[in-house]
Structures are given as structure tokens and as C-alpha cells.
Write an enzyme that holds these catalytic residues in place. Structure first.
Site: not given
Length: 369
Positions: A93-95, A216, A266, A304, A306, A309, A335
């Protein structure tokens, strides 16, 4: 081409679409979720664990890496991929959001943003040109233009001023961007005003870029307002380029966002809530500290796959969290990231079969927000 987006399939019952994003460090199946590795690490986890949790791409933060350890050091190390030993795609990202979050510690001008470091109070200036230089040095596959993140409660006059400044900065970013191996994305702003957001889209598209983001949102407004903004504006973005909804990553938001035609998401929530003992299942968010888990020897989520789990029980993970052992946070983080990535994989399968609405209905039948 180093960067290319394929729109593979649209759906008949929504604006959702299935895609494939080609980057210099691998192909990403979309829609996709990106775990956040703010300081060149997804908190408490190794890159191998993040990959095993089905992550295709991760996000790192320009503001934090500029302050520590510095973009020049990262460049000297060979870029972020080498520095953090993640060989898959990376987005920086740009900050802009972090600077926006500094409040009284920053001052916005046409030149850029003058701010004080949250680490030591030292003064710094971010301009579109300096941010592009930082992101070029970090070497991510996808980099974001420097924007002003408009507060959710901004009035229309301020939202317009902010949006127009973001577009002027975008043109400066595009002129300063020097690495053709990195895809620069523009960011749509406009606050909570649909007309401003539509204008922002049209003005952002004046700069032809490989992809576009919606910024935003998820800045304090109710979900209903965010969905209204997406419903009115997301489909106005180009159909043949990826659409990225920034900072959104709760399970219900992902399912809804896909229906509006979003390809990329994200959020820090997966690891943040883990640090507070929370985790997701198909039934909603739970807390491992709850007394019912004390002698529950079943996994966090039945079925699950993962690592957490497959190997550990709720009772054991609760014990770790209660004892303030970091391993408990690590297991919850594994998880949560796996859960979100599996949710996106299941959504992609539903889109392939053109049954988004059926998937959405089944999800909300059992998921408690």
C-alpha cells in the site's frame, strides 16, 4: 506480459466474476484475500505457514517499512521478496491510510503529507514522488498510488477536496513511477457520497493503469453504507481489470463484496482478532477463552484442514491463550487465515458453477455476524 488480468467467467445472478491475475511472482486466482504483513511479516507466522494456509499473495506496508528498517536497506537486500523470503506475489500500500490515521501528527498540503513518526516523533514528508520511489525500492509486484483517505464522517465539501487532491496526486504518481515490472493501481475516493465516487472513478480512469482500488471504505461507516457505495459504483470500474477493495476482510464482508464484483481484498483482522483469542468458523466469530472450551477436545472447526485444526484441540489452544503462550496466538492466526482463504476458494468454486446467490444464502443461514 509481467502483469495481466484474465476475466474468466461472469455470473448470471450477481456482479461476481471469476478471474486470474498474472504477476512476475506467480498467478493469483480471483477473487482472493490478501493477509497483511505490515512490517514484512504476517504477525507471528513464517512465510511457509502463510503459504500452507493457502495464501496466494500478501500485503506489506510502505509507511512502516519506510520508517523501519528503511526502503534503501530492503532494496539492498534484493527487495521485499528476498528480504522476507516470500517468493509469491506481494502488494504494497502507499501509506496513505497510515498517515491519515496519525491525526494530529500529520498535516496535508498539495505537496504531500508532513507527519511525525509514531516511533520517535521525527518529521517526514510523503509526496506522490517520494512514495513511488519508496515502493519502487521495496519491489512489490503491485504498488498503490499515494492517496488521501477521506474520513467516514467528512462532509461533502471536504470529501470533494480530498478526492480531487487524490486525483492530482495520482497523475504525479504515474509520472514518477519508474519500474515497469511493478503494476501501479489507482485508488477511488469520494467519501460516502455516491456522486463523488462516480466522478472519482471517471477521473481515475483518465490515467490508464493495470488495476484500480476502492479506498476510503471500512473506515468506520456501517456495513450497509459500504455496501450501498459498492452497489452504486464498483461495477463502473473496468471489467477487464482487477478491482481491489482496500482494508476489508471480515468473512461476511468478503462474501458480500464478491457479489458486487470485487476481485481482491485485504485486512489485518485475521491476525488481530487472534491476538485477542478470537477465531472464525462457518457459524461466526468465537472466543477461545470462553469456559465451554476448557474441556472441549474437538478442533476449532470440524472438518477444517488447517494445521491448527488437524493437530490441536480447543482445550489445548485455550490453555495456551490463558497462559499467554505465543503458540496459542500462532495457531489461531493460522486457522483464521486458512479459514478466509478456504472461504474464497469455496466462493470461486461457486462462481465456476454460477451459483453465487445460493452460496451467499447458505453462508448467511448459519453465519452469525
Amino acid at each position: 506480459m509481467a502483469f495481466e488480468f484474465e476475466r474468466l467467467q461472469d455470473t448470471s445472478d450477481s456482479k461476481a466474476r471469476l478471474g486470474r491475475l498474472h504477476t512476475p511472482h506467480g498467478v493469483i486466482q480471483t477473487p482472493t484475500f490478501m493477509p497483511v504483513g505490515t512490517q514484512a511479516t504476517v504477525k507471528t507466522l513464517s512465510p511457509e505457514e502463510v503459504k500452507a494456509a493457502k495464501s496466494q499473495i500478501i500485503l506489506a506496508n510502505t509507511y512502516h517499512l519506510y520508517l523501519r528498517p528503511g526502503h534503501e536497506l530492503v532494496k539492498k537486500a534484493g527487495g521485499l521478496h528476498q528480504f522476507m523470503n516470500w517468493q509469491g506475489p506481494i502488494l504494497t500500500d502507499s501509506g496513505g491510510f497510515q498517515v491519515f490515521s496519525l491525526g494530529a501528527l500529520r498535516k496535508i498540503t498539495e505537496e504531500g503529507v508532513l507527519f511525525r513518526s509514531h516511533l520517535d516523533g521525527s518529521k517526514h514528508l510523503f509526496t506522490p514522488e517520494s512514495v513511488m520511489a519508496i515502493e519502487n525500492a521495496l519491489g512489490a509486484d503491485i504498488i498503490m498510488a499515494f492517496d488521501e483517505c477521506t474520513p467516514a464522517d467528512a462532509d461533502e465539501a471536504y470529501a470533494r477536496q480530498s478526492m480531487e487532491r487524490t486525483h492530482r496526486w495520482l497523475k504525479r504518481c504515474a509520472a514518477a513511477h519508474e519500474n515497469e515490472g511493478q503494476a501501479l493501481f489507482g485508488i477511488v475516493q469520494g467519501g460516502m457520497f455516491p456522486d463523488l465516487r462516480l466522478e472519482s472513478i471517471h477521473r481515475t480512469l483518465e490515467v490508464d493503469l493495470p488495476g484500480y482500488a476502492i479506498g476510503g471504505l471500512s473506515v468506520g461507516e456501517p456495513n450497509e453504507v459500504m455496501y450501498d457505495m459498492l452497489d452504486r459504483t464498483a461495477d463502473e470500474l473496468p471489467k477487464d481489470k482487477p478491482r481491489y477493495l482496500m482494508g476489508v476482510g471480515n468473512p461476511d464482508n468478503l462474501v458480500e463484496g464478491v457479489g458486487y464484483g470485487i476481485d481482491m481484498f485485504d485486512c489485518v483482522q485475521a491476525t488481530r482478532i487472534a491476538r485477542h483469542g478470537a477465531f472464525w468458523t462457518p457459524f461466526g466469530r468465537e472466543n477461545i477463552r470462553n469456559a465451554k472450551n476448557e474441556d472441549d477436545f474437538s478442533p476449532l472447526q470440524e472438518g477444517c484442514q488447517c494445521y491448527a485444526c488437524q493437530h490441536y484441540s480447543r482445550a489445548y489452544i485455550r490453555h495456551l491463550v490463558q497462559a499467554k503462550e505465543v503458540f496459542g496466538i500462532r495457531l489461531l492466526s493460522v486457522h483464521n487465515i486458512y479459514y478466509l482463504n478456504q472461504l474464497m476458494e469455496d466462493l470461486r468454486e461457486a462462481l465456476r458453477d454460477d451459483r453465487y446467490q445460493a452460496f451467499r444464502a447458505r453462508f448467511f443461514d448459519q453465519y452469525s455476524v
